[in-house]
Write a protein that holds these residues in place. Structure first.
Motif, PDB file in Angstrom:
ATOM      1  N   ASP A  41       0.864  -1.180   0.000  1.00  0.00           N
ATOM      2  CA  ASP A  41       0.000   0.000   0.000  1.00  0.00           C
ATOM      3  C   ASP A  41       0.903   1.233   0.000  1.00  0.00           C
ATOM      4  O   ASP A  41       1.159   1.837   1.036  1.00  0.00           O
ATOM      5  CB  ASP A  41      -0.932  -0.003   1.207  1.00  0.00           C
ATOM      6  CG  ASP A  41      -1.956   1.130   1.153  1.00  0.00           C
ATOM      7  OD1 ASP A  41      -1.953   1.906   0.169  1.00  0.00           O
ATOM      8  OD2 ASP A  41      -2.753   1.237   2.102  1.00  0.00           O
ATOM      9  N   ALA A  42       1.388   1.568  -1.200  1.00  0.00           N
ATOM     10  CA  ALA A  42       2.310   2.689  -1.333  1.00  0.00           C
ATOM     11  C   ALA A  42       1.627   4.032  -1.108  1.00  0.00           C
ATOM     12  O   ALA A  42       2.299   5.051  -0.962  1.00  0.00           O
ATOM     13  CB  ALA A  42       2.967   2.655  -2.706  1.00  0.00           C
ATOM     14  N   ASP A  43       0.297   4.039  -1.053  1.00  0.00           N
ATOM     15  CA  ASP A  43      -0.444   5.285  -0.813  1.00  0.00           C
ATOM     16  C   ASP A  43      -0.850   5.463   0.647  1.00  0.00           C
ATOM     17  O   ASP A  43      -1.493   6.452   0.987  1.00  0.00           O
ATOM     18  CB  ASP A  43      -1.707   5.326  -1.690  1.00  0.00           C
ATOM     19  CG  ASP A  43      -1.369   5.430  -3.163  1.00  0.00           C
ATOM     20  OD1 ASP A  43      -0.352   6.082  -3.494  1.00  0.00           O
ATOM     21  OD2 ASP A  43      -2.111   4.850  -3.983  1.00  0.00           O
ATOM     22  N   SER A  44      -0.479   4.523   1.498  1.00  0.00           N
ATOM     23  CA  SER A  44      -0.878   4.640   2.905  1.00  0.00           C
ATOM     24  C   SER A  44      -0.158   5.807   3.563  1.00  0.00           C
ATOM     25  O   SER A  44       0.955   6.195   3.185  1.00  0.00           O
ATOM     26  CB  SER A  44      -0.553   3.347   3.663  1.00  0.00           C
ATOM     27  OG  SER A  44       0.844   3.212   3.843  1.00  0.00           O
ATOM     28  N   ALA A  45      -0.788   6.351   4.581  1.00  0.00           N
ATOM     29  CA  ALA A  45      -0.175   7.446   5.338  1.00  0.00           C
ATOM     30  C   ALA A  45       1.133   6.981   5.971  1.00  0.00           C
ATOM     31  O   ALA A  45       2.114   7.734   6.013  1.00  0.00           O
ATOM     32  CB  ALA A  45      -1.154   7.947   6.402  1.00  0.00           C
ATOM     33  N   TYR A  47       3.299   4.652   4.885  1.00  0.00           N
ATOM     34  CA  TYR A  47       4.377   4.569   3.897  1.00  0.00           C
ATOM     35  C   TYR A  47       4.809   5.963   3.425  1.00  0.00           C
ATOM     36  O   TYR A  47       5.993   6.238   3.294  1.00  0.00           O
ATOM     37  CB  TYR A  47       3.962   3.699   2.706  1.00  0.00           C
ATOM     38  CG  TYR A  47       5.076   3.535   1.705  1.00  0.00           C
ATOM     39  CD1 TYR A  47       6.169   2.723   2.002  1.00  0.00           C
ATOM     40  CD2 TYR A  47       5.061   4.208   0.487  1.00  0.00           C
ATOM     41  CE1 TYR A  47       7.220   2.581   1.110  1.00  0.00           C
ATOM     42  CE2 TYR A  47       6.101   4.073  -0.412  1.00  0.00           C
ATOM     43  CZ  TYR A  47       7.174   3.261  -0.094  1.00  0.00           C
ATOM     44  OH  TYR A  47       8.213   3.120  -0.978  1.00  0.00           O
ATOM     45  N   ARG A  48       3.854   6.821   3.195  1.00  0.00           N
ATOM     46  CA  ARG A  48       4.187   8.178   2.750  1.00  0.00           C
ATOM     47  C   ARG A  48       4.986   8.934   3.807  1.00  0.00           C
ATOM     48  O   ARG A  48       5.765   9.822   3.481  1.00  0.00           O
ATOM     49  CB  ARG A  48       2.926   8.952   2.373  1.00  0.00           C
ATOM     50  CG  ARG A  48       2.323   8.473   1.055  1.00  0.00           C
ATOM     51  CD  ARG A  48       1.233   9.418   0.576  1.00  0.00           C
ATOM     52  NE  ARG A  48       0.416   9.918   1.675  1.00  0.00           N
ATOM     53  CZ  ARG A  48      -0.858   9.634   1.877  1.00  0.00           C
ATOM     54  NH1 ARG A  48      -1.510   8.878   1.029  1.00  0.00           N
ATOM     55  NH2 ARG A  48      -1.510  10.122   2.906  1.00  0.00           N
ATOM     56  N   SER A  49       4.775   8.583   5.092  1.00  0.00           N
ATOM     57  CA  SER A  49       5.492   9.288   6.164  1.00  0.00           C
ATOM     58  C   SER A  49       6.943   8.830   6.308  1.00  0.00           C
ATOM     59  O   SER A  49       7.731   9.511   6.972  1.00  0.00           O
ATOM     60  CB  SER A  49       4.762   9.099   7.503  1.00  0.00           C
ATOM     61  OG  SER A  49       4.937   7.776   7.990  1.00  0.00           O
ATOM     62  N   SER A  59       6.999   4.683  -7.569  1.00  0.00           N
ATOM     63  CA  SER A  59       6.234   3.445  -7.331  1.00  0.00           C
ATOM     64  C   SER A  59       5.897   2.707  -8.619  1.00  0.00           C
ATOM     65  O   SER A  59       5.934   1.481  -8.671  1.00  0.00           O
ATOM     66  CB  SER A  59       4.951   3.761  -6.568  1.00  0.00           C
ATOM     67  OG  SER A  59       5.258   4.235  -5.279  1.00  0.00           O
ATOM     68  N   ARG A  60       5.560   3.421  -9.684  1.00  0.00           N
ATOM     69  CA  ARG A  60       5.160   2.767 -10.936  1.00  0.00           C
ATOM     70  C   ARG A  60       6.287   1.929 -11.547  1.00  0.00           C
ATOM     71  O   ARG A  60       6.033   0.996 -12.289  1.00  0.00           O
ATOM     72  CB  ARG A  60       4.646   3.787 -11.934  1.00  0.00           C
ATOM     73  CG  ARG A  60       5.683   4.753 -12.422  1.00  0.00           C
ATOM     74  CD  ARG A  60       5.104   5.804 -13.364  1.00  0.00           C
ATOM     75  NE  ARG A  60       6.102   6.779 -13.711  1.00  0.00           N
ATOM     76  CZ  ARG A  60       6.466   7.817 -12.972  1.00  0.00           C
ATOM     77  NH1 ARG A  60       5.864   8.048 -11.824  1.00  0.00           N
ATOM     78  NH2 ARG A  60       7.410   8.639 -13.369  1.00  0.00           N
TER      79      ARG A  60
END
Length: 177
Positions: A41-45, A47-49, A59-60
């Motif tokens: 889940d590269a869009d999770s808070a 991971y983003r943090s 990511s792509r």
């Protein structure tokens, strides 16, 4: 008449052999890819943090790289299983592949599922060891198939370096790791 039927059945078995080998290896690789991808889940808070190195690809890129790598794993496995001369050799090769694919999928679960860069790093280190063993075992059966696995091993080594950098950058107090 009966000799002809037996001969035809043996020919059909030989014809199905590659289909079964490549089909089974493709199914195993696909299952591992899907199992591993389901953890990401590269869009999770969370991971983003995380702090990430500047050299981390977008990511792509990961999907674009993993797709052909998974195809080469399936090809190498199907080919090497077909060249193995002994049942024991095929069994060891299939077991090595199964362990490798389990570790492959598990790395994502360790990193994203546990939300632990350190656990993800440990998983990639184990995957690298498994890659070395899989390539060695494949080389004993089919050196060409073993060479096909080298880009996979190289990408996993890169993933280990990336995991190490992320774990290091996020290991201090108050960090999301």
């Amino acid at each position: 008449m009966s000799m002809r039927l037996i001969s035809e059945r043996q020919d059909r078995k030989r014809e199905l052999g590659p289909w079964l080998r490549y089909g089974a290896s493709s199914a195993a690789v696909t299952a591992a890819a899907l199992a591993g991808a389901s953890a990401v889940d590269a869009d999770s808070a969370w991971y983003r943090s995380l702090r990430k190195p500047l050299w981390q690809p977008p990511s792509r890129v990961f999907g674009a790289v993993w797709t052909p790598l998974y195809a080469t794993i399936a090809y190498a496995a199907g080919h090497a299983l077909g060249t193995a001369q002994e049942r024991r050799q095929r069994t060891r090769l299939a077991t090595s592949l199964a362990v490798n694919l389990t570790l492959n999928a598990g790395c994502n679960w360790l990193f994203f599922g546990l939300r632990s860069p350190k656990a993800g790093l440990a998983g990639t280190v184990l995957l690298n060891l498994s890659n070395a063993e899989l390539i060695h075992r494949t080389d004993q059966t089919d050196p060409a198939a073993a060479r096909t696995l080298l880009p996979y091993a190289a990408w996993c080594a890169f993933a280990t370096a990336l995991s190490r950098a992320i774990a290091r950058q996020n290991s201090g107090p108050g960090q999301p790791a």
